[in-house]
Enzyme design. Structure first.
Site, PDB file in Angstrom:
ATOM      1  N   GLU A 100       0.848  -1.195   0.000  1.00 47.98           N
ATOM      2  CA  GLU A 100       0.000   0.000   0.000  1.00 47.98           C
ATOM      3  C   GLU A 100       0.887   1.250   0.000  1.00 47.98           C
ATOM      4  O   GLU A 100       2.007   1.221   0.514  1.00 47.98           O
ATOM      5  CB  GLU A 100      -0.916  -0.069   1.238  1.00 47.98           C
ATOM      6  CG  GLU A 100      -1.895   1.045   1.424  1.00 47.98           C
ATOM      7  CD  GLU A 100      -2.921   1.237   0.313  1.00 47.98           C
ATOM      8  OE1 GLU A 100      -2.510   1.558  -0.812  1.00 47.98           O
ATOM      9  OE2 GLU A 100      -4.129   1.101   0.574  1.00 47.98           O
ATOM     10  N   ASP A 101       0.383   2.314  -0.602  1.00 50.06           N
ATOM     11  CA  ASP A 101       1.158   3.561  -0.606  1.00 50.06           C
ATOM     12  C   ASP A 101       1.157   4.227   0.764  1.00 50.06           C
ATOM     13  O   ASP A 101       2.188   4.620   1.283  1.00 50.06           O
ATOM     14  CB  ASP A 101       0.610   4.525  -1.685  1.00 50.06           C
ATOM     15  CG  ASP A 101      -0.896   4.721  -1.623  1.00 50.06           C
ATOM     16  OD1 ASP A 101      -1.575   4.095  -0.786  1.00 50.06           O
ATOM     17  OD2 ASP A 101      -1.413   5.514  -2.432  1.00 50.06           O
ATOM     18  N   ARG A 166       1.159  11.736  -9.552  1.00 52.91           N
ATOM     19  CA  ARG A 166       1.670  10.395  -9.281  1.00 52.91           C
ATOM     20  C   ARG A 166       3.081  10.221  -9.832  1.00 52.91           C
ATOM     21  O   ARG A 166       3.862   9.408  -9.348  1.00 52.91           O
ATOM     22  CB  ARG A 166       0.775   9.321  -9.916  1.00 52.91           C
ATOM     23  CG  ARG A 166      -0.631   9.228  -9.330  1.00 52.91           C
ATOM     24  CD  ARG A 166      -1.311   7.954  -9.829  1.00 52.91           C
ATOM     25  NE  ARG A 166      -2.759   7.981  -9.682  1.00 52.91           N
ATOM     26  CZ  ARG A 166      -3.423   7.645  -8.572  1.00 52.91           C
ATOM     27  NH1 ARG A 166      -2.752   7.275  -7.499  1.00 52.91           N
ATOM     28  NH2 ARG A 166      -4.730   7.683  -8.528  1.00 52.91           N
TER      29      ARG A 166
HETATM   30  P1  IMP Z   1      -7.533   4.641   4.505  1.00 51.55           P
HETATM   31  O1  IMP Z   1      -6.313   4.177   5.250  1.00 51.55           O
HETATM   32  O2  IMP Z   1      -8.533   3.561   4.268  1.00 51.55           O
HETATM   33  O3  IMP Z   1      -8.152   5.836   5.191  1.00 51.55           O
HETATM   34  O4  IMP Z   1      -7.175   5.173   3.066  1.00 51.55           O
HETATM   35  C1  IMP Z   1      -5.892   5.221   2.580  1.00 51.55           C
HETATM   36  C2  IMP Z   1      -5.946   5.744   1.163  1.00 51.55           C
HETATM   37  O5  IMP Z   1      -6.278   7.141   1.181  1.00 51.55           O
HETATM   38  C3  IMP Z   1      -4.590   5.647   0.509  1.00 51.55           C
HETATM   39  O6  IMP Z   1      -4.421   4.436  -0.169  1.00 51.55           O
HETATM   40  C4  IMP Z   1      -4.608   6.849  -0.431  1.00 51.55           C
HETATM   41  O7  IMP Z   1      -5.202   6.484  -1.660  1.00 51.55           O
HETATM   42  C5  IMP Z   1      -5.488   7.857   0.256  1.00 51.55           C
HETATM   43  N1  IMP Z   1      -4.692   8.886   0.971  1.00 51.55           N
HETATM   44  C6  IMP Z   1      -4.647   9.096   2.308  1.00 51.55           C
HETATM   45  N2  IMP Z   1      -3.827  10.120   2.625  1.00 51.55           N
HETATM   46  C7  IMP Z   1      -3.315  10.567   1.448  1.00 51.55           C
HETATM   47  C8  IMP Z   1      -2.388  11.631   1.104  1.00 51.55           C
HETATM   48  O8  IMP Z   1      -1.830  12.368   1.952  1.00 51.55           O
HETATM   49  N3  IMP Z   1      -2.122  11.784  -0.220  1.00 51.55           N
HETATM   50  C9  IMP Z   1      -2.695  11.011  -1.184  1.00 51.55           C
HETATM   51  N4  IMP Z   1      -3.558  10.012  -0.917  1.00 51.55           N
HETATM   52  C10 IMP Z   1      -3.880   9.792   0.395  1.00 51.55           C
HETATM   53 MG    MG Z   2      -4.431   3.980  -2.317  1.00 53.07          MG
END
Ligand code: IMP
Ligand code: MG
Length: 181
Positions: A100-101, A166
């Site tokens: 995951e990013d 990206r």
């Molecule tokens: P969560 O952990 O389910 O709330 O969602 C995580 C996802 O939100 C990540 O995979 C990203 O796609 C997006 N995301 C959360 N914070 C950022 C940020 O600072 N920049 C870009 N995308 C983000």
């Molecule tokens: Mg993502």
């Protein structure tokens, strides 16, 4: 015009990212020695991280992709994940590493991890480049994490804002003016 102009400041340089990705790859290669793990990159944000990570590993791996979104509730049980693109591989009995990013609330990963375990994966570990620890609401943590970062909106190295940025080779904090206009 140039994407760089929208970046407030560089948070992590290409060099810092590369060093940390190599560290993580070393740990994973060590811990999965003798195994053939299935890496599932969560699209789209993790495609850059995943491609660097996999090339730094020296064990055999299978690469696959999923595109998912959570329904936003961290407390609900498994299965509450909407799948836009499913894995091609059968996860039954496999050692899976989710790539995951960034982990924000953790809702997406919480749901995805449970789904893969429900499908019979032998083990499911989480590898995330960035971790916004202060934002966490779901009971989940990264087994391999690159960097803990503050609650700021970051872009680059796969991460987007409205599908842009990206392709920046580093990770930067986006100027407020970009999303407030
Ligand atoms: P969560 O952990 O389910 O709330 O969602 C995580 C996802 O939100 C990540 O995979 C990203 O796609 C997006 N995301 C959360 N914070 C950022 C940020 O600072 N920049 C870009 N995308 C983000
Ligand atoms: Mg993502």
């Amino acid at each position: 015009m140039y994407i760089e102009n929208d970046v407030e400041r560089v948070l992590l340089t290409e060099r810092q990212i590369k060093e940390r990705v190599d560290d993580i790859a070393r740990r994973i290669s060590e811990q999965y020695k003798g195994s053939y793990p299935l890496f599932i990159a969560v699209l789209k944000g993790s495609f850059v991280f995943c491609s660097d990570l996999l090339r730094a590993l020296d064990i055999p791996v299978q690469a696959d992709f999923m595109s998912v979104s959570s329904y936003g509730e961290s407390s609900v049980s498994s299965g509450r994940v909407k799948i836009m693109k499913d894995s091609d591989a059968d996860v039954k009995g496999r050692d899976v590493v989710i790539v995951e990013d960034i982990i924000d609330t953790g809702n997406t990963l919480y749901a995805l991890k449970n789904l893969l375990l429900q499908r019979g994966a032998n083990s499911v570990k989480i590898c995330a480049l960035l971790d916004k620890v202060s934002r966490r609401t779901a009971d989940i943590s990264a087994d391999y994490a690159g960097f803990e970062i503050e609650d700021e909106f970051v872009v680059g190295y796969g991460l987007d804002y409205a599908e842009r940025y990206r392709n920046l080779p580093y990770i930067g904090v986006l100027k407020r003016s970009v999303y407030e206009k």
